[in-house]
Design an enzyme around this catalytic site. Structure first.
Site, PDB file in Angstrom:
ATOM      1  N   ILE A  38       0.678  -0.780  -0.208  1.00  0.00           N
ATOM      2  CA  ILE A  38      -0.060  -0.056   0.395  1.00  0.00           C
ATOM      3  C   ILE A  38       0.475   1.294   0.127  1.00  0.00           C
ATOM      4  O   ILE A  38       0.431   1.988  -0.121  1.00  0.00           O
ATOM      5  CB  ILE A  38      -1.273  -0.142   0.717  1.00  0.00           C
ATOM      6  N   ASP A  39       1.933   1.221   0.581  1.00  0.00           N
ATOM      7  CA  ASP A  39       3.400   2.481   0.874  1.00  0.00           C
ATOM      8  C   ASP A  39       3.504   3.188  -0.854  1.00  0.00           C
ATOM      9  O   ASP A  39       3.426   3.923  -0.791  1.00  0.00           O
ATOM     10  CB  ASP A  39       4.540   1.954   0.802  1.00  0.00           C
ATOM     11  N   MET A  99      -1.094   5.173   6.492  1.00  0.00           N
ATOM     12  CA  MET A  99       0.670   4.445   6.981  1.00  0.00           C
ATOM     13  C   MET A  99       0.762   5.004   5.725  1.00  0.00           C
ATOM     14  O   MET A  99       0.730   5.967   5.184  1.00  0.00           O
ATOM     15  CB  MET A  99      -0.813   2.931   6.365  1.00  0.00           C
ATOM     16  N   GLY A 100       2.036   4.071   5.770  1.00  0.00           N
ATOM     17  CA  GLY A 100       3.058   4.494   4.567  1.00  0.00           C
ATOM     18  C   GLY A 100       4.439   4.207   5.059  1.00  0.00           C
ATOM     19  O   GLY A 100       5.470   4.635   3.597  1.00  0.00           O
ATOM     20  N   ARG A 101       4.567   4.055   5.513  1.00  0.00           N
ATOM     21  CA  ARG A 101       6.154   3.786   6.646  1.00  0.00           C
ATOM     22  C   ARG A 101       7.008   5.037   5.864  1.00  0.00           C
ATOM     23  O   ARG A 101       6.184   6.666   6.642  1.00  0.00           O
ATOM     24  CB  ARG A 101       6.288   2.655   5.487  1.00  0.00           C
ATOM     25  N   GLY A 103      -9.937  16.667  -0.095  1.00  0.00           N
ATOM     26  CA  GLY A 103     -10.371  17.894  -0.104  1.00  0.00           C
ATOM     27  C   GLY A 103      -9.641  18.211   1.081  1.00  0.00           C
ATOM     28  O   GLY A 103      -9.771  19.494   1.684  1.00  0.00           O
ATOM     29  N   GLU A 143      -7.296  19.689   3.776  1.00  0.00           N
ATOM     30  CA  GLU A 143      -6.766  21.643   4.076  1.00  0.00           C
ATOM     31  C   GLU A 143      -5.287  21.485   3.920  1.00  0.00           C
ATOM     32  O   GLU A 143      -4.940  21.916   4.172  1.00  0.00           O
ATOM     33  CB  GLU A 143      -7.615  22.334   5.382  1.00  0.00           C
TER      34      GLU A 143
HETATM   35  O1  F6P Z   1       4.361  -1.360   4.538  1.00  0.00           O
HETATM   36  C1  F6P Z   1       3.394  -1.924   4.961  1.00  0.00           C
HETATM   37  C2  F6P Z   1       2.919  -0.893   5.990  1.00  0.00           C
HETATM   38  O2  F6P Z   1       0.862  -1.086   6.426  1.00  0.00           O
HETATM   39  C3  F6P Z   1       3.374   0.728   5.966  1.00  0.00           C
HETATM   40  O3  F6P Z   1       2.082   1.143   5.356  1.00  0.00           O
HETATM   41  C4  F6P Z   1       2.947   0.426   7.420  1.00  0.00           C
HETATM   42  O4  F6P Z   1       3.859   0.902   8.430  1.00  0.00           O
HETATM   43  C5  F6P Z   1       3.969  -0.932   7.936  1.00  0.00           C
HETATM   44  O5  F6P Z   1       3.077  -1.748   7.002  1.00  0.00           O
HETATM   45  C6  F6P Z   1       2.797  -1.886   9.235  1.00  0.00           C
HETATM   46  O6  F6P Z   1       4.031  -2.718  10.206  1.00  0.00           O
HETATM   47  P1  F6P Z   1       2.850  -4.095  10.601  1.00  0.00           P
HETATM   48  O7  F6P Z   1       1.569  -4.627  10.407  1.00  0.00           O
HETATM   49  O8  F6P Z   1       4.131  -5.086  10.663  1.00  0.00           O
HETATM   50  O9  F6P Z   1       3.096  -2.897  11.561  1.00  0.00           O
END
Ligand code: F6P
Length: 322
Positions: free
Chosen positions: A126-127, A169-171, A185, A187
């Site tokens: 998803i990142d 999320m997104g690391r 949308g 801000e």
């Molecule tokens: O790399 C996918 C991800 O969902 C990241 O966005 C997030 O930081 C990480 O994995 C979370 O990992 P876990 O499920 O091991 O806590």
């Protein structure tokens, strides 16, 4: 090539099952045997490998998660673990491997390639932080999940005249925050890639109130520092003056679940098919990405070399649209 295997590794996402299905069905169509490796590299090292037939992937195109399971496997980072993995692949007569996953998983695939094992990767996280693909499998569905949440939070924010920090999320990547923020949308969008002075956060909340808005939505990437909680802490005593009380919603793992949307099902099917064809054509050591609306190969080495950047033009637009 007679027998290939497929594994899903790292954090799951809503596009993994359609990807597995595509690999299995194209593989069988091309006359290969297809094996499923359970629990990613951990299962590979442990020899958790079973045959897959066309019925074993029936109906999974509409399901989130992964029928193969996934895991993070620290032992695979050690040479000993990787040697164990190759031994298991050889013992099962596997001639080629498709690895479906994000940065860490593809780095693992690269290591196997360096050990001489035929491997092709599919970007699925998803990142959306992987080079060599405009979009990874699972991103679009996750984005729509976030968008749905933003729309809903906006309803309650407007009813109560509140400012919300919504954490995605997104690391270390701001892609999800930026894209969902634009679509929702927001801000303001706070991404790790872009420095935002604290004063700008205050100004955004203040401006929203002065402009007569009933809410202020700030989308925060989890990798942004100092983080959403710190903002709330620092504004704790200024809520009355700013006109909005402040709340934080951390979307968390809900972003990784759910039925894959049409875009992800089609992308997964195309990349899954392209990955098996690449293996059969001897184009090993590559990742099959989606670039300019078609499947294209990028060496795994390049794919994992550095984090894909977010689009600065898109970020600029956020400042005009809010
Ligand atoms: O790399 C996918 C991800 O969902 C990241 O966005 C997030 O930081 C990480 O994995 C979370 O990992 P876990 O499920 O091991 O806590």
């Amino acid at each position: 090539m007679d027998r290939i295997a497929v594994l899903t590794s790292g954090g799951d996402n809503p596009g993994l099952n359609p990807c597995i299905r595509a690999v299995v069905r194209i593989g069988l169509h091309l006359g290969l045997q297809v094996m499923g490796i359970h629990r990613g590299y951990a299962g590979l090292m442990g020899g958790d490998i079973k045959p897959l037939d066309t019925r074993s992937v029936a109906g999974i195109i509409a399901k989130g998660g992964t029928i193969l399971g996934t895991a993070r496997a620290p032992r695979f980072r050690e040479a000993q673990g990787r040697r164990e993995a190759v031994r298991k692949l050889n013992r099962h007569g596997i001639d080629g491997l498709v690895v479906i996953g994000g940065n860490g998983s593809l780095t693992g695939a690269l290591e196997l390639h360096r050990m001489g094992f035929p491997v092709v990767g599919i970007p699925s996280t998803i990142d959306n932080d992987i080079n060599g693909t405009d979009i990874a499998v699972g991103v679009d569905t996750a984005l729509n999940t976030i968008l749905d949440a933003i729309d809903k939070i906006k309803d309650t924010a407007s009813s109560h005249n509140r400012a919300f920090l919504i954490e995605t999320m997104g690391r270390n990547s701001g892609y999800l925050a930026l894209s969902s923020g634009i679509a929702g949308g927001a801000e303001l969008i706070l991404c790790p890639e872009i420095e935002t002075p604290f004063e700008e956060i205050i100004k955004t909340i203040d401006d929203s109130y002065v402009q007569g808005k009933a809410h202020c939505i700030i989308v925060v990437a989890e990798g942004w520092r100092p983080g959403a909680d710190e903002v709330v802490e620092r504004l704790r005593d200024r809520q009355e003056e700013l006109g909005f009380s402040i709340r934080v919603t951390r979307l968390g793992h809900v972003q990784r679940g759910g039925a894959p949307l049409a875009f992800d099902r089609i992308l997964a099917t195309r990349l899954g098919a392209a990955a098996v064809r690449a293996l059969m054509d001897g184009k090993r050591g590559n990742m099959v990405g989606w670039v300019e609306s078609r499947a294209q190969l990028t060496p795994l080495e390049e794919a994992v070399a550095y984090q894909k950047e977010i689009d600065p033009e898109l970020y600029e637009l956020t400042q005009i649209m809010n």
